[in-house]
Scaffold this motif. Structure first.
Motif, PDB file in Angstrom:
ATOM      1  N   ASP A 251       0.988  -1.232   0.085  1.00 29.72           N
ATOM      2  CA  ASP A 251      -0.156  -0.038  -0.086  1.00 29.72           C
ATOM      3  C   ASP A 251       0.833   1.335  -0.117  1.00 29.72           C
ATOM      4  OD1 ASP A 251      -1.930  -1.600   0.054  1.00 29.72           O
ATOM      5  OD2 ASP A 251      -2.421  -1.297   2.174  1.00 29.72           O
ATOM      6  N   GLN A 252       1.893   1.290   0.643  1.00 25.25           N
ATOM      7  CA  GLN A 252       2.930   2.310   0.891  1.00 25.25           C
ATOM      8  C   GLN A 252       3.486   2.706  -0.561  1.00 25.25           C
ATOM      9  OE1 GLN A 252       6.020   1.733   3.422  1.00 25.25           O
ATOM     10  NE2 GLN A 252       6.842   4.062   3.464  1.00 25.25           N
ATOM     11  N   LEU A 253       3.900   1.943  -0.968  1.00 26.74           N
ATOM     12  CA  LEU A 253       4.396   1.832  -2.218  1.00 26.74           C
ATOM     13  C   LEU A 253       3.529   2.354  -3.214  1.00 26.74           C
ATOM     14  CD1 LEU A 253       7.613   1.673  -3.686  1.00 26.74           C
ATOM     15  CD2 LEU A 253       6.621  -0.363  -4.640  1.00 26.74           C
ATOM     16  N   GLN A 254       2.383   1.682  -3.421  1.00 26.23           N
ATOM     17  CA  GLN A 254       1.362   2.315  -4.194  1.00 26.23           C
ATOM     18  C   GLN A 254       0.783   3.719  -4.015  1.00 26.23           C
ATOM     19  OE1 GLN A 254      -1.291  -1.078  -3.642  1.00 26.23           O
ATOM     20  NE2 GLN A 254      -0.816  -1.849  -5.708  1.00 26.23           N
ATOM     21  N   ARG A 255       0.817   4.084  -2.865  1.00 25.53           N
ATOM     22  CA  ARG A 255       0.809   5.504  -2.508  1.00 25.53           C
ATOM     23  C   ARG A 255       1.802   6.405  -3.256  1.00 25.53           C
ATOM     24  NH1 ARG A 255      -0.697   3.962   2.377  1.00 25.53           N
ATOM     25  NH2 ARG A 255       1.089   4.834   3.452  1.00 25.53           N
ATOM     26  N   TRP A 256       3.022   6.163  -2.897  1.00 26.68           N
ATOM     27  CA  TRP A 256       4.202   6.858  -3.814  1.00 26.68           C
ATOM     28  C   TRP A 256       3.838   6.614  -5.193  1.00 26.68           C
ATOM     29  CZ3 TRP A 256       6.912  10.369  -1.830  1.00 26.68           C
ATOM     30  CH2 TRP A 256       7.261  10.111  -0.332  1.00 26.68           C
ATOM     31  N   GLY A 257       3.374   5.570  -5.814  1.00 28.41           N
ATOM     32  CA  GLY A 257       2.991   5.644  -7.189  1.00 28.41           C
ATOM     33  C   GLY A 257       2.027   6.393  -7.629  1.00 28.41           C
ATOM     34  N   GLN A 258       0.883   6.680  -6.871  1.00 23.35           N
ATOM     35  CA  GLN A 258      -0.106   7.570  -6.958  1.00 23.35           C
ATOM     36  C   GLN A 258       0.454   8.936  -6.895  1.00 23.35           C
ATOM     37  OE1 GLN A 258      -2.997   6.348  -4.241  1.00 23.35           O
ATOM     38  NE2 GLN A 258      -3.603   4.358  -5.446  1.00 23.35           N
ATOM     39  N   LEU A 259       1.112   9.368  -6.177  1.00 22.10           N
ATOM     40  CA  LEU A 259       1.645  10.734  -5.767  1.00 22.10           C
ATOM     41  C   LEU A 259       2.395  11.147  -6.890  1.00 22.10           C
ATOM     42  CD1 LEU A 259       1.231  12.371  -3.197  1.00 22.10           C
ATOM     43  CD2 LEU A 259       3.238  11.630  -2.402  1.00 22.10           C
ATOM     44  N   ASN A 260       3.158  10.167  -7.531  1.00 24.13           N
ATOM     45  CA  ASN A 260       4.345  10.587  -8.585  1.00 24.13           C
ATOM     46  C   ASN A 260       3.451   9.962 -10.006  1.00 24.13           C
ATOM     47  OD1 ASN A 260       6.750  11.011  -7.563  1.00 24.13           O
ATOM     48  ND2 ASN A 260       6.754   9.293  -6.404  1.00 24.13           N
ATOM     49  N   ASP A 261       2.197   9.573  -9.928  1.00 22.99           N
ATOM     50  CA  ASP A 261       1.530   9.237 -11.186  1.00 22.99           C
ATOM     51  C   ASP A 261       2.550   8.186 -11.996  1.00 22.99           C
ATOM     52  OD1 ASP A 261      -0.497   9.068 -12.821  1.00 22.99           O
ATOM     53  OD2 ASP A 261       0.283  10.810 -14.245  1.00 22.99           O
ATOM     54  N   VAL A 262       3.155   7.168 -11.406  1.00 22.84           N
ATOM     55  CA  VAL A 262       3.660   6.021 -12.126  1.00 22.84           C
ATOM     56  C   VAL A 262       3.018   5.010 -11.438  1.00 22.84           C
ATOM     57  CG1 VAL A 262       6.013   7.579 -11.839  1.00 22.84           C
ATOM     58  CG2 VAL A 262       5.554   5.806 -10.286  1.00 22.84           C
ATOM     59  N   PRO A 263       3.254   3.593 -12.543  1.00 20.50           N
ATOM     60  CA  PRO A 263       2.599   2.401 -12.241  1.00 20.50           C
ATOM     61  C   PRO A 263       3.343   1.635 -11.290  1.00 20.50           C
ATOM     62  CG  PRO A 263       3.684   2.585 -14.518  1.00 20.50           C
ATOM     63  CD  PRO A 263       3.811   3.804 -13.993  1.00 20.50           C
ATOM     64  N   VAL A 264       2.614   0.942 -10.498  1.00 21.57           N
ATOM     65  CA  VAL A 264       3.227   0.129  -9.314  1.00 21.57           C
ATOM     66  C   VAL A 264       2.921  -1.403  -9.900  1.00 21.57           C
ATOM     67  CG1 VAL A 264       3.561  -0.485  -7.082  1.00 21.57           C
ATOM     68  CG2 VAL A 264       3.268   1.771  -7.895  1.00 21.57           C
ATOM     69  N   VAL A 265       4.044  -2.375 -10.013  1.00 22.84           N
ATOM     70  CA  VAL A 265       3.730  -3.800 -10.248  1.00 22.84           C
ATOM     71  C   VAL A 265       3.772  -4.247  -8.761  1.00 22.84           C
ATOM     72  CG1 VAL A 265       4.365  -5.926 -11.486  1.00 22.84           C
ATOM     73  CG2 VAL A 265       4.601  -3.724 -12.380  1.00 22.84           C
ATOM     74  N   ALA A 266       2.813  -5.217  -8.288  1.00 25.55           N
ATOM     75  CA  ALA A 266       2.743  -5.749  -6.881  1.00 25.55           C
ATOM     76  C   ALA A 266       2.005  -7.095  -7.284  1.00 25.55           C
ATOM     77  CB  ALA A 266       1.935  -4.878  -6.099  1.00 25.55           C
ATOM     78  N   GLN A 267       2.220  -8.065  -6.399  1.00 25.05           N
ATOM     79  CA  GLN A 267       1.492  -9.229  -6.191  1.00 25.05           C
ATOM     80  C   GLN A 267       0.982  -9.342  -4.920  1.00 25.05           C
ATOM     81  OE1 GLN A 267       3.916 -12.634  -7.493  1.00 25.05           O
ATOM     82  NE2 GLN A 267       4.813 -11.685  -9.167  1.00 25.05           N
ATOM     83  N   GLN A 268       0.185 -10.384  -4.481  1.00 29.41           N
ATOM     84  CA  GLN A 268      -0.261 -10.449  -3.269  1.00 29.41           C
ATOM     85  C   GLN A 268       0.934 -10.402  -2.022  1.00 29.41           C
ATOM     86  OE1 GLN A 268      -0.280 -12.534  -5.121  1.00 29.41           O
ATOM     87  NE2 GLN A 268      -0.009 -14.658  -4.292  1.00 29.41           N
ATOM     88  N   THR A 269       0.488 -10.062  -0.806  1.00 28.40           N
ATOM     89  CA  THR A 269       1.375 -10.087   0.322  1.00 28.40           C
ATOM     90  C   THR A 269       1.881 -11.812   0.525  1.00 28.40           C
ATOM     91  OG1 THR A 269      -0.126  -8.502   1.563  1.00 28.40           O
ATOM     92  CG2 THR A 269       1.604  -9.694   2.902  1.00 28.40           C
TER      93      THR A 269
END
Ligand SMILES: Nc1nc2c(ncn2[C@@H]2O[C@H](COP(=O)(O)OP(=O)(O)OP(=O)(O)O)[C@@H](O)[C@H]2O)c(=O)[nH]1
Ligand SMILES: [Mg+2]
Length: 314
Positions: free
Chosen positions: A157-175
């Motif tokens: 979630d934290q990395l995704q927030r930084w992604g949104q803030l910068n408007d850059v895509p985030v590749v993630a899988q499940q925990t």
């Protein structure tokens, strides 16, 4: 040397780094001011006090001894006697050390240019990644982030927030997913989308935990299998607030992921900012950036002159 000292004395505003170093400076330069009070001579007891001041800013015993050794030689060779001459010589010695850390992080032609970011728990990896993404985007580069910290849902979630803030895509899988598999997928996606820079986050881990360090080595191997020249940068994030203890982390991370450079976070508000000067004694790795706060723009390329001026005062 004396010329540069005069220029610094004229400076009436601090650089952002100088500002951040105020607590460290209060140990070093207030100490020097006290040392020179009441018209004392430049003798051994005065130099001992300077050594103590450097140690209290976490410069470390070896580096402090090295600094004092060079100063003693300068004092006798050039017959220094005044406070100004002495501070000029000290500034030169410190700059010599700090200059050894300078090398800009250059995004070369490789695409995607992969940056692997590692470090122990809570040092500021994810925050630094958010700040780096901001810098690279400002430079006109396309950026993608990979959520390689799969230990905690909050980390993704934290990395995704930084992604949104910068408007850059985030590749993630499940925990709980395999971190190397996240890095693998992210590389393929970044490659297919012609992304310029892929930054891979990793879970914090103790350098002494062999199992977790092996896992990190696997992330590195998987990336290298996709592109033999990758990761193009392997950055260890260190936390300045733990001072000398941060130095113990470098060797083991280097063994696992063949480091190419360092970032030192949280220089703001710590009195242990002297640790920068100890970095050249433990490795030849450059200090690419320093973290000076929690905000997105609080990451700067390391500037040796601003650092030394910030340490000694103007
Ligand atoms: N003052 C200050 N705080 C910072 C800096 N860099 C990071 N932080 C803070 O340090 C805390 C930890 O940052 P994270 O980026 O989550 O650290 P991490 O290394 O990713 O942590 P883990 O993933 O749990 O290992 C957060 O509260 C950040 O805001 C800095 O340069 N200065
Ligand atoms: Mg993190």
């Amino acid at each position: 040397m004396e010329e540069s000292y005069r220029i610094n004395k004229k400076r009436n505003t601090w650089s952002r780094l100088g500002d951040a170093l105020s607590k460290t400076r209060s140990r070093v330069s207030n100490g020097i001011a006290n040392v020179f009070s009441s018209g004392r001579e430049l003798d051994d007891s005065l130099l001992d006090e300077l050594e103590f001041n450097l140690l209290s800013a976490d410069v470390g015993t070896n580096t402090a001894a090295q600094i004092l050794d060079r100063l003693r030689k300068e004092i006798s060779k050039r017959k220094l006697s005044s406070r100004e001459q002495f501070i000029g010589a000290l500034e030169d010695v410190l700059l010599d050390l700090a200059n050894q850390l300078v090398k800009p992080l250059v995004i070369t032609e490789n695409r995607p240019f992969v940056i692997l970011v590692t470090g122990v728990n809570g040092v500021g990896k994810t925050t630094t990644i958010g700040k780096l993404a901001h810098r690279f985007k400002k430079d006109g580069l396309s950026v993608m982030l990979a959520a390689g910290d799969t230990y905690r849902a909050a980390a993704i979630d934290q990395l995704q927030r930084w992604g949104q803030l910068n408007d850059v895509p985030v590749v993630a899988q499940q925990t709980g997913a395999d971190s190397a598999s996240v890095a693998h997928d992210a590389f393929q996606i970044a490659n297919s989308r012609s992304i310029d820079v892929l930054i891979v986050d990793t879970a914090g881990r103790l350098h002494s935990n062999k199992g977790l360090m092996d896992e990190l080595a696997k992330v590195h191997r998987v990336i290298a299998r996709l592109d033999a020249s990758a990761p193009h940068e392997s950055i260890l994030v260190l936390d300045a607030t733990i001072g000398q203890n941060a130095l113990l982390q470098v060797d083991q991370f280097d063994t696992a992921v063949q480091l190419s450079g360092l970032v030192l976070t949280k220089l703001d508000g710590t009195a242990k900012g002297g640790v920068v000067l100890a970095l050249p004694s433990i490795s030849s790795l450059p200090l690419y950036y320093v973290g000076l706060g929690e905000s997105i723009d609080a990451l700067q390329p390391f500037d040796p002159q601003d650092y030394v001026t910030g340490l000694l005062g103007s």
